[in-house]
Scaffold this active site. Structure first.
Site: not given
Length: 180
Positions: A114, A137, A145-146, A172
Site C-alpha cells: 500500500y 475498486n 487489487c489482489h 499468479e
C-alpha cells in the site's frame, strides 16, 4: 443515460458479475448471486441512469464477451494480462489515480505494498487512502487489487474475501499453494 449490459460468469473464486458500457468493462462484482447480484444491478441502474440488460457471456456484446474469454483464460493459467477497454466512470479523483497506476504498473506475478503504491502516485502519506481505493475498486481481478499487500508481508484485506485473494495470488505464483 448510458446503456449497460451485464452477465455472470463462473470462476474458481465464485460467480463474478461483469458489466460493460459502450466504452468498455465498467464493473466486476464478487459473489454475484442472489441478493448481491440484485444490489449490483440496482447500483448500475442508479449510476448509469437506466436498467442494465442481461447478456449471454461469450455470446454477448464485445466488451462482455472479451472479458468472459479473458477471465476464463486467466483462471486457466494461459493469460497473464488483460487486454480490455475499461470504462473508469465508477472511479474518480485519488482513487482513479491509484487504480490506473495499479493497472499499468503492477504486472502478473508481482505484488506491491500500500505504501509503495502511495509513493508511486506522489502521495507518500496516503497508504491508508490507497487501502480505501483498493476497497472501492470497481474492476477487481482485471485491475488487480489482489496484488496489493501490507509492507510487513501481511496479505492485507480484500473485498472478495481473503480466500479469494489467496487463490488469486497462488494462481499468479506469488503465494505457495497450501500444503494441506
Amino acid at each position: 443515460m448510458t446503456a449497460v449490459t451485464w452477465t455472470v460468469t463462473g470462476t474458481p473464486i465464485g460467480p463474478l458479475l461483469l458489466a460493460a458500457t459502450g466504452r468498455g468493462l465498467a464493473n466486476v462484482v464478487f459473489h454475484a448471486d442472489g441478493a448481491v447480484l440484485g444490489r449490483a444491478v440496482d447500483r448500475l441502474a442508479a449510476h448509469f441512469g437506466g436498467e442494465p440488460a442481461e447478456e449471454g457471456g461469450e455470446t454477448g456484446p464485445p466488451p462482455l464477451a472479451d472479458a468472459v474469454r479473458q477471465l476464463r483464460a486467466y483462471f486457466a493459467g494461459t493469460r497473464t494480462a488483460f487486454e480490455l477497454e475499461l470504462d473508469w466512470s465508477l472511479s474518480s479523483g485519488f482513487n482513479l489515480r491509484v487504480l490506473r497506476e495499479l493497472a499499468a504498473g503492477v504486472p502478473y506475478g508481482t505484488v506491491v505494498s500500500y505504501q509503495d503504491l502511495a509513493d508511486r502516485v506522489g502521495e507518500p502519506g496516503a497508504a491508508r487512502a490507497v487501502g480505501a481505493a483498493m476497497g472501492s475498486n470497481p474492476l477487481p481481478v482485471v485491475v488487480p487489487c489482489h496484488r496489493v499487500v501490507e509492507q510487513n508481508g501481511g496479505i492485507g484485506g480484500f473485498g472478495g474475501g481473503l480466500p479469494a485473494k489467496r487463490a488469486l495470488l497462488e494462481l499468479e505464483g506469488v503465494l505457495p499453494q497450501p500444503l494441506f
